[in-house]
Design a protein around this motif. Sequence first.
Motif, short mmCIF file in Angstrom:
data_model
loop_
_atom_site.label_atom_id
_atom_site.label_comp_id
_atom_site.label_asym_id
_atom_site.label_seq_id
_atom_site.Cartn_x
_atom_site.Cartn_y
_atom_site.Cartn_z
N VAL A 259 18.09 -0.34 0.34
CA VAL A 259 18.20 -2.76 -0.25
C VAL A 259 16.10 -2.56 -0.25
O VAL A 259 15.31 -2.80 0.80
CB VAL A 259 19.39 -3.19 0.13
N MET A 260 16.17 -2.77 -1.57
CA MET A 260 14.90 -3.09 -1.76
C MET A 260 14.37 -4.46 -0.68
O MET A 260 15.12 -5.66 -1.05
CB MET A 260 14.08 -3.42 -3.23
N GLY A 261 13.79 -4.56 0.22
CA GLY A 261 13.15 -5.35 0.90
C GLY A 261 14.23 -6.02 1.81
O GLY A 261 13.92 -7.01 2.93
N ARG A 262 14.31 -4.63 2.40
CA ARG A 262 14.73 -5.00 3.89
C ARG A 262 14.62 -3.33 4.82
O ARG A 262 14.92 -2.36 4.89
CB ARG A 262 17.11 -5.03 3.63
N MET A 263 13.93 -3.83 5.99
CA MET A 263 13.30 -3.56 5.94
C MET A 263 12.57 -1.82 6.18
O MET A 263 12.40 -0.45 5.97
CB MET A 263 14.00 -2.72 7.55
N GLN A 264 11.93 -2.06 4.89
CA GLN A 264 10.56 -1.20 3.91
C GLN A 264 9.60 -1.27 4.38
O GLN A 264 9.06 -1.65 4.17
CB GLN A 264 11.26 -1.70 2.26
N ARG A 265 9.53 0.79 4.09
CA ARG A 265 7.47 0.66 4.73
C ARG A 265 8.18 1.69 3.51
O ARG A 265 8.04 2.10 3.09
CB ARG A 265 8.54 2.03 5.88
N ILE A 266 6.10 1.01 3.19
CA ILE A 266 5.13 1.48 2.65
C ILE A 266 4.08 2.62 3.51
O ILE A 266 3.51 1.76 3.99
CB ILE A 266 5.10 0.52 1.34
N GLU A 267 3.92 3.81 3.07
CA GLU A 267 2.36 4.14 3.74
C GLU A 267 1.70 4.09 2.64
O GLU A 267 1.74 4.41 1.62
CB GLU A 267 2.98 5.43 4.46
N LEU A 268 0.46 3.55 3.07
CA LEU A 268 -0.49 2.93 2.07
C LEU A 268 -1.68 4.16 2.06
O LEU A 268 -1.63 5.14 2.75
CB LEU A 268 -1.67 1.60 2.56
N THR A 269 -2.44 4.07 1.15
CA THR A 269 -3.40 5.03 0.65
C THR A 269 -4.78 4.29 0.09
O THR A 269 -4.85 3.38 0.24
CB THR A 269 -2.52 6.44 0.67
N GLY A 270 -5.56 5.12 0.02
CA GLY A 270 -7.01 4.57 -0.48
C GLY A 270 -8.15 4.38 0.95
O GLY A 270 -8.15 4.57 2.37
#
Length: 437
Positions: free
Chosen positions: A292-303
């Motif tokens: 479910v978007m927004g529930r313990m959602q992890r995003i790995e950043l780059t740049g």
Amino acid sequence: MAQLDAHSSLAQWLSYLEQLHPSSIDMGLARLQQVAERLQLSRPAKQVVTVTGTNGKGSTCAFLNALLSAQGLRVGVYTSPHLERYNERVRIAGQLASDAQLVAAFSQIEAARGEISLTYFEFGTLAAFILFAEAQLDVAVLEVGLGGRLDAVNLVDADVAVITSIGLDHAEYLGNSRESVAFEKAGIMRAGKPAVCGDRLPPEPLLSKAAELGAPLLVRDQAFYLAWAGQGETLCWHWQGRSASGELLELHDLPLLSLPEDNAAVALQAYALLGYPLERDAVIQALTASHVMGRMQRIELTGAYAGRSLILDVGHNPHAMQFVAERLQRLPCAGRRLAVFGLLADKDLVGVVEALKPLVDGWAVADLPTPRARPSREIVQSLEAQSLPAQAYPCVADALQAQLQASQAGDQILLLGSFYTVTEAILWLRQQGIAVE
């Protein structure tokens, strides 16, 4: 107000609906029932599962959708609120309802309602029912917006009623005791139809209502069970429940999930009552794919911010934050954890913060774009009184940018406290070209 029709845009319609009724929440089904009769609304699907609860509704709906879809069934899911697009509220066979579909449904409702005023949520619920009926669904999964007994979703009789948990929230509508909340949530049960309760100790009003209706009530740790086994990398869970005929069902060595296993256990029991096969491999595939978007959602950043990760969660009460804290403890973090935080004024600030205190190294507190928000400076004062480092910002974007600039590789940035916090963060991230799925 300008006259709208099927040629108007979805944005125009939503703006119109926001102004249509004198209050955003108006509990009761009488007005809705009148309009549904004028529309000659048919049942939204062959089978209906209605889901209510203080926490866990969204993930339970996601699990049910995945389990049912894995059987090749056409499934519709109605949830709220949305994060980015209104269309997220209505999903048909895995696809979001289109603007054109929603506008066509809104036009039908507008033509039928006459002098009857409907709230934004009521209008949207009827639209979902129209689209579900047109889609010839096998199963509709309906998430209650608020409470249960008087919620618009309760217009439809459920084949299986699901109460995920019973806690204190929205006291102005549901009362300030677990008993009063249980009474409202018990309203989704129907005579002779089974109900599943994820609360281990449901208050008496729920038990009484089930007995009055002759509704078989399956309570966690009484009729179905979740048990943990192993530790560390070998940690797994077992599930035991009952079929509609009372047959014992068991699944062993299930993997850890990105959403709460407690809610997966509830969803499995509700699914089992609908009479579909319970095949271990299919269950594992469905549960592990659920998100479910927004529930313990992890995003790995780059740049420029490579090595940092973002964790987004819309939880906004102590129970939800306890889950976040437990998951964070399992999730490795090489550096610090920095929070971007905002909260509505009617939420339990001290309770929400309590679970996170040992895990967060710094708080960037944002004002949220709603008059219902608790002012950021008030939150900062509460945090500082607990010797927690905190700073106020005028918006989520500023708070997030500040934490990113203060971060180093290995740090995690937590976006927490409200749907508004997560929505504003996602919008900013997309503006920066950062993918959010």
